[in-house]
Motif scaffolding. Structure first.
Motif, PDB file in Angstrom:
ATOM      1  N   ILE A  73     -13.082   5.180  20.473  1.00  0.00           N
ATOM      2  CA  ILE A  73     -13.290   5.249  18.806  1.00  0.00           C
ATOM      3  C   ILE A  73     -13.970   4.034  18.096  1.00  0.00           C
ATOM      4  O   ILE A  73     -13.879   2.979  18.444  1.00  0.00           O
ATOM      5  CB  ILE A  73     -11.790   5.208  18.806  1.00  0.00           C
ATOM      6  N   ALA A  74     -15.502   4.423  17.081  1.00  0.00           N
ATOM      7  CA  ALA A  74     -15.852   3.423  16.561  1.00  0.00           C
ATOM      8  C   ALA A  74     -15.410   2.941  15.407  1.00  0.00           C
ATOM      9  O   ALA A  74     -14.953   4.090  14.806  1.00  0.00           O
ATOM     10  CB  ALA A  74     -17.177   3.652  16.489  1.00  0.00           C
ATOM     11  N   SER A  75     -15.683   1.816  15.101  1.00  0.00           N
ATOM     12  CA  SER A  75     -14.912   1.022  13.914  1.00  0.00           C
ATOM     13  C   SER A  75     -15.519   2.208  12.932  1.00  0.00           C
ATOM     14  O   SER A  75     -14.960   2.469  11.683  1.00  0.00           O
ATOM     15  CB  SER A  75     -15.435  -0.308  13.206  1.00  0.00           C
ATOM     16  N   SER A  76     -16.416   2.707  12.816  1.00  0.00           N
ATOM     17  CA  SER A  76     -17.217   3.678  11.467  1.00  0.00           C
ATOM     18  C   SER A  76     -16.302   5.040  11.527  1.00  0.00           C
ATOM     19  O   SER A  76     -16.125   5.407  10.257  1.00  0.00           O
ATOM     20  CB  SER A  76     -18.662   3.875  11.496  1.00  0.00           C
ATOM     21  N   GLN A  77     -15.861   5.626  12.512  1.00  0.00           N
ATOM     22  CA  GLN A  77     -14.569   6.624  12.911  1.00  0.00           C
ATOM     23  C   GLN A  77     -13.849   6.103  12.154  1.00  0.00           C
ATOM     24  O   GLN A  77     -12.828   6.981  11.057  1.00  0.00           O
ATOM     25  CB  GLN A  77     -14.797   6.845  14.335  1.00  0.00           C
ATOM     26  N   VAL A  78     -13.217   4.737  12.503  1.00  0.00           N
ATOM     27  CA  VAL A  78     -12.267   4.761  11.851  1.00  0.00           C
ATOM     28  C   VAL A  78     -12.063   4.105  10.165  1.00  0.00           C
ATOM     29  O   VAL A  78     -10.687   4.886   9.423  1.00  0.00           O
ATOM     30  CB  VAL A  78     -11.245   3.169  12.417  1.00  0.00           C
ATOM     31  N   ALA A  79     -13.146   3.959   9.791  1.00  0.00           N
ATOM     32  CA  ALA A  79     -13.154   3.547   8.211  1.00  0.00           C
ATOM     33  C   ALA A  79     -13.000   4.965   7.528  1.00  0.00           C
ATOM     34  O   ALA A  79     -12.821   5.259   6.881  1.00  0.00           O
ATOM     35  CB  ALA A  79     -15.037   2.708   8.086  1.00  0.00           C
ATOM     36  N   GLU A  80     -13.759   5.525   7.796  1.00  0.00           N
ATOM     37  CA  GLU A  80     -14.171   7.587   7.877  1.00  0.00           C
ATOM     38  C   GLU A  80     -12.599   7.933   7.609  1.00  0.00           C
ATOM     39  O   GLU A  80     -11.854   8.774   6.647  1.00  0.00           O
ATOM     40  CB  GLU A  80     -14.841   8.423   8.758  1.00  0.00           C
ATOM     41  N   LEU A  81     -12.176   7.510   9.045  1.00  0.00           N
ATOM     42  CA  LEU A  81     -10.498   8.213   8.781  1.00  0.00           C
ATOM     43  C   LEU A  81      -9.630   7.544   7.614  1.00  0.00           C
ATOM     44  O   LEU A  81      -8.909   8.005   6.637  1.00  0.00           O
ATOM     45  CB  LEU A  81     -10.081   7.921   9.954  1.00  0.00           C
ATOM     46  N   ALA A  82      -9.543   6.025   7.344  1.00  0.00           N
ATOM     47  CA  ALA A  82      -9.043   5.592   6.245  1.00  0.00           C
ATOM     48  C   ALA A  82      -9.418   6.229   5.042  1.00  0.00           C
ATOM     49  O   ALA A  82      -8.079   5.531   4.336  1.00  0.00           O
ATOM     50  CB  ALA A  82      -9.361   4.013   6.630  1.00  0.00           C
ATOM     51  N   ASP A  83     -11.110   6.256   5.056  1.00  0.00           N
ATOM     52  CA  ASP A  83     -11.234   7.572   4.162  1.00  0.00           C
ATOM     53  C   ASP A  83     -10.919   8.201   2.768  1.00  0.00           C
ATOM     54  O   ASP A  83      -9.878   8.595   2.607  1.00  0.00           O
ATOM     55  CB  ASP A  83     -12.402   7.086   3.783  1.00  0.00           C
ATOM     56  N   PHE A  84     -10.209   8.916   4.453  1.00  0.00           N
ATOM     57  CA  PHE A  84      -9.762  10.529   4.139  1.00  0.00           C
ATOM     58  C   PHE A  84      -8.113  10.364   4.085  1.00  0.00           C
ATOM     59  O   PHE A  84      -7.617  11.046   3.580  1.00  0.00           O
ATOM     60  CB  PHE A  84      -9.940  11.426   6.209  1.00  0.00           C
ATOM     61  N   ALA A  85      -7.791   9.732   5.380  1.00  0.00           N
ATOM     62  CA  ALA A  85      -6.135   9.284   4.586  1.00  0.00           C
ATOM     63  C   ALA A  85      -5.710   8.529   3.067  1.00  0.00           C
ATOM     64  O   ALA A  85      -4.779   8.966   3.370  1.00  0.00           O
ATOM     65  CB  ALA A  85      -5.197   8.552   6.026  1.00  0.00           C
ATOM     66  N   PHE A  86      -6.693   7.775   2.952  1.00  0.00           N
ATOM     67  CA  PHE A  86      -6.322   7.341   1.591  1.00  0.00           C
ATOM     68  C   PHE A  86      -6.379   8.396   0.811  1.00  0.00           C
ATOM     69  O   PHE A  86      -5.249   7.960   0.041  1.00  0.00           O
ATOM     70  CB  PHE A  86      -6.833   6.013   1.531  1.00  0.00           C
ATOM     71  N   GLN A  87      -6.950   9.295   0.990  1.00  0.00           N
ATOM     72  CA  GLN A  87      -7.297  10.907  -0.109  1.00  0.00           C
ATOM     73  C   GLN A  87      -5.953  11.215  -0.223  1.00  0.00           C
ATOM     74  O   GLN A  87      -5.680  11.836  -1.404  1.00  0.00           O
ATOM     75  CB  GLN A  87      -8.322  11.270   0.260  1.00  0.00           C
ATOM     76  N   VAL A  88      -5.495  11.072   1.198  1.00  0.00           N
ATOM     77  CA  VAL A  88      -3.922  12.071   1.680  1.00  0.00           C
ATOM     78  C   VAL A  88      -2.488  11.522   1.014  1.00  0.00           C
ATOM     79  O   VAL A  88      -1.654  12.007   0.564  1.00  0.00           O
ATOM     80  CB  VAL A  88      -4.214  12.769   3.092  1.00  0.00           C
ATOM     81  N   ASP A  89      -2.399  10.137   1.386  1.00  0.00           N
ATOM     82  CA  ASP A  89      -1.162   9.194   1.260  1.00  0.00           C
ATOM     83  C   ASP A  89      -1.832   7.804   1.715  1.00  0.00           C
ATOM     84  O   ASP A  89      -2.303   7.861   2.259  1.00  0.00           O
ATOM     85  CB  ASP A  89      -0.981   9.417   1.905  1.00  0.00           C
ATOM     86  N   PRO A  90      -2.065   7.054   0.654  1.00  0.00           N
ATOM     87  CA  PRO A  90      -2.707   5.967  -0.034  1.00  0.00           C
ATOM     88  C   PRO A  90      -1.271   4.597   0.431  1.00  0.00           C
ATOM     89  O   PRO A  90      -2.048   4.421   1.194  1.00  0.00           O
ATOM     90  CB  PRO A  90      -2.467   5.797  -1.674  1.00  0.00           C
ATOM     91  N   SER A  91      -0.058   5.211   0.553  1.00  0.00           N
ATOM     92  CA  SER A  91       0.375   4.270   1.439  1.00  0.00           C
ATOM     93  C   SER A  91       0.074   4.418   2.966  1.00  0.00           C
ATOM     94  O   SER A  91       0.362   3.297   3.784  1.00  0.00           O
ATOM     95  CB  SER A  91       1.881   4.328   1.264  1.00  0.00           C
ATOM     96  N   ALA A  92       0.064   4.853   3.666  1.00  0.00           N
ATOM     97  CA  ALA A  92      -0.788   4.946   4.962  1.00  0.00           C
ATOM     98  C   ALA A  92      -1.361   4.163   5.258  1.00  0.00           C
ATOM     99  O   ALA A  92      -1.936   3.765   6.242  1.00  0.00           O
ATOM    100  CB  ALA A  92      -0.922   6.511   5.528  1.00  0.00           C
TER     101      ALA A  92
END
Length: 131
Positions: A73-92
């Motif tokens: 997993i690349a850090s850019s993919q993790v950043a995209e995951l983080a952005d998406f997860a934040f929209q669903v549940d900011p506490s994640a």
């Protein structure tokens, strides 16, 4: 002749998501697995298959314990995951930041990331979850 669809513009990631991606690069393997697990937890199976071009779809079958896959997993993919997860549940996102920053808590960068995320959480939550 045939019409071509315009190329999709890359989505602009939030600052906290980009910071999570940077923290991920320097985190230990166990911190990476725990952080990814916390960001994947609130996502639906469809979201797992869609985010970061399906990079996290393996979690549907293997869970987040698949160390071999996590290593690719690349850090850019993790950043995209983080952005998406934040929209669903900011506490994640905050949980992930804490996991990634814990081993490097002595560094100024890690401390700044966690402080920034904690400071931005109320404003970002209010923007995502209007009353």
């Amino acid at each position: 002749m045939g019409s071509q669809l315009p190329a999709a513009r890359p989505r602009r990631l939030t600052a906290p998501a980009r910071l999570i991606g940077r923290l991920y690069r320097s985190a230990s393997e166990s911190a990476r697995a725990t952080a990814i697990g916390s960001m994947l937890r609130p996502l639906s199976p469809l979201a797992l298959a869609a985010v970061a071009d399906g990079a996290f779809a393996f979690a549907l079958v293997n869970g987040t314990d698949d160390k071999l896959r996590l290593g690719t997993i690349a850090s850019s993919q993790v950043a995209e995951l983080a952005d998406f997860a934040f929209q669903v549940d900011p506490s994640a996102l905050l949980q992930a930041a804490e996991m990634l920053a814990r081993p490097a808590a002595g560094t100024a960068f890690a401390a700044a990331v966690v402080a920034l995320l904690v400071r931005q959480m109320p404003a970002l939550r209010a923007r995502l979850m209007p009353r």
